[in-house]
Motif scaffolding. Structure first.
Motif, PDB file in Angstrom:
ATOM      1  N   UNK A 143       9.589  -2.432   7.835  1.00 56.75           N
ATOM      2  CA  UNK A 143       9.741  -3.830   8.261  1.00 56.75           C
ATOM      3  C   UNK A 143       8.651  -4.690   7.647  1.00 56.75           C
ATOM      4  N   UNK A 144       8.657  -4.797   6.352  1.00 57.09           N
ATOM      5  CA  UNK A 144       7.632  -5.580   5.664  1.00 57.09           C
ATOM      6  C   UNK A 144       7.829  -7.066   5.940  1.00 57.09           C
ATOM      7  N   UNK A 145       6.722  -7.768   5.944  1.00 63.01           N
ATOM      8  CA  UNK A 145       6.729  -9.182   6.270  1.00 63.01           C
ATOM      9  C   UNK A 145       7.149 -10.035   5.074  1.00 63.01           C
ATOM     10  N   UNK A 146       6.733  -9.630   3.880  1.00 66.59           N
ATOM     11  CA  UNK A 146       6.984 -10.433   2.680  1.00 66.59           C
ATOM     12  C   UNK A 146       6.844  -9.531   1.465  1.00 66.59           C
ATOM     13  N   UNK A 147       7.492  -9.882   0.365  1.00 64.97           N
ATOM     14  CA  UNK A 147       7.396  -9.090  -0.855  1.00 64.97           C
ATOM     15  C   UNK A 147       7.152 -10.010  -2.053  1.00 64.97           C
ATOM     16  N   UNK A 148       6.271  -9.578  -2.950  1.00 66.70           N
ATOM     17  CA  UNK A 148       5.967 -10.332  -4.161  1.00 66.70           C
ATOM     18  C   UNK A 148       6.069  -9.388  -5.353  1.00 66.70           C
ATOM     19  N   UNK A 149       6.686  -9.836  -6.444  1.00 64.69           N
ATOM     20  CA  UNK A 149       6.730  -9.038  -7.666  1.00 64.69           C
ATOM     21  C   UNK A 149       5.581  -9.461  -8.568  1.00 64.69           C
ATOM     22  N   UNK A 150       4.893  -8.456  -9.111  1.00 67.74           N
ATOM     23  CA  UNK A 150       3.728  -8.712  -9.967  1.00 67.74           C
ATOM     24  C   UNK A 150       3.840  -7.892 -11.249  1.00 67.74           C
ATOM     25  N   UNK A 151       3.047  -8.273 -12.231  1.00 67.13           N
ATOM     26  CA  UNK A 151       2.942  -7.523 -13.476  1.00 67.13           C
ATOM     27  C   UNK A 151       1.480  -7.174 -13.701  1.00 67.13           C
ATOM     28  N   UNK A 152       1.228  -5.906 -14.007  1.00 67.25           N
ATOM     29  CA  UNK A 152      -0.137  -5.454 -14.257  1.00 67.25           C
ATOM     30  C   UNK A 152      -0.656  -6.121 -15.520  1.00 67.25           C
ATOM     31  N   UNK A 206       0.100  -4.183   0.254  1.00 66.23           N
ATOM     32  CA  UNK A 206       0.101  -2.800  -0.187  1.00 66.23           C
ATOM     33  C   UNK A 206       1.101  -2.650  -1.319  1.00 66.23           C
ATOM     34  N   UNK A 207       0.772  -1.821  -2.294  1.00 67.14           N
ATOM     35  CA  UNK A 207       1.671  -1.617  -3.438  1.00 67.14           C
ATOM     36  C   UNK A 207       2.911  -0.840  -3.031  1.00 67.14           C
ATOM     37  N   UNK A 208       4.011  -1.126  -3.727  1.00 66.43           N
ATOM     38  CA  UNK A 208       5.301  -0.548  -3.365  1.00 66.43           C
ATOM     39  C   UNK A 208       5.330   0.970  -3.450  1.00 66.43           C
ATOM     40  N   UNK A 209       4.719   1.564  -4.474  1.00 65.35           N
ATOM     41  CA  UNK A 209       4.808   3.017  -4.622  1.00 65.35           C
ATOM     42  C   UNK A 209       4.047   3.754  -3.523  1.00 65.35           C
ATOM     43  N   UNK A 210       2.985   3.153  -2.988  1.00 64.62           N
ATOM     44  CA  UNK A 210       2.252   3.763  -1.875  1.00 64.62           C
ATOM     45  C   UNK A 210       3.111   3.729  -0.606  1.00 64.62           C
ATOM     46  N   UNK A 211       3.709   2.575  -0.348  1.00 69.87           N
ATOM     47  CA  UNK A 211       4.538   2.408   0.849  1.00 69.87           C
ATOM     48  C   UNK A 211       5.761   3.310   0.781  1.00 69.87           C
ATOM     49  N   UNK A 271      -6.181  -0.404  10.942  1.00 66.45           N
ATOM     50  CA  UNK A 271      -4.851  -0.616  11.492  1.00 66.45           C
ATOM     51  C   UNK A 271      -3.984   0.538  11.012  1.00 66.45           C
ATOM     52  N   UNK A 272      -3.145   1.057  11.876  1.00 66.03           N
ATOM     53  CA  UNK A 272      -2.252   2.151  11.497  1.00 66.03           C
ATOM     54  C   UNK A 272      -0.831   1.621  11.471  1.00 66.03           C
ATOM     55  N   UNK A 273      -0.146   1.852  10.339  1.00 65.85           N
ATOM     56  CA  UNK A 273       1.250   1.437  10.172  1.00 65.85           C
ATOM     57  C   UNK A 273       2.121   2.688  10.158  1.00 65.85           C
ATOM     58  N   UNK A 274       3.055   2.774  11.103  1.00 65.91           N
ATOM     59  CA  UNK A 274       3.982   3.901  11.159  1.00 65.91           C
ATOM     60  C   UNK A 274       5.051   3.713  10.081  1.00 65.91           C
ATOM     61  N   UNK A 275       5.813   4.783   9.763  1.00 62.92           N
ATOM     62  CA  UNK A 275       6.891   4.630   8.772  1.00 62.92           C
ATOM     63  C   UNK A 275       7.901   3.551   9.162  1.00 62.92           C
TER      64      UNK A 275
END
Length: 83
Positions: free
Chosen positions: A49-58, A16-21, A40-44
């Protein structure tokens, strides 16, 4: 609650993109993630508690963003909700 449809999973995870989260965490509202016929429902709290993070460029605008990965655990539709 915001509905997000994902088109694919990778190694049992969804991204999921960072700005949505971050928006949903600030609003203290859950996200419903839809993939094929499952959801699947993810509560706040789970969103923090994100599992992993990746930085991307559009590739279109050149803007940088982050993808937060969460383990895909769909709800079992056969089981009723507990009251």
């Amino acid at each position: 609650m915001k509905n997000i449809e994902v088109k694919k999973t990778w190694n049992g995870r969804i991204s999921l993109r960072d700005y949505v989260v971050e928006t949903q965490i600030k609003k203290k509202e859950p996200i419903r993630v839809l993939y094929k016929s499952d959801q699947m429902i993810l509560s706040p709290e789970q969103l923090e508690k994100r599992d992993y993070m990746t930085e991307c460029t559009s590739r279109y605008s050149g803007k940088k963003y982050k993808l937060y990965d969460y383990v895909w655990k769909p709800q079992d539709n056969r089981q009723g909700e507990l009251i």
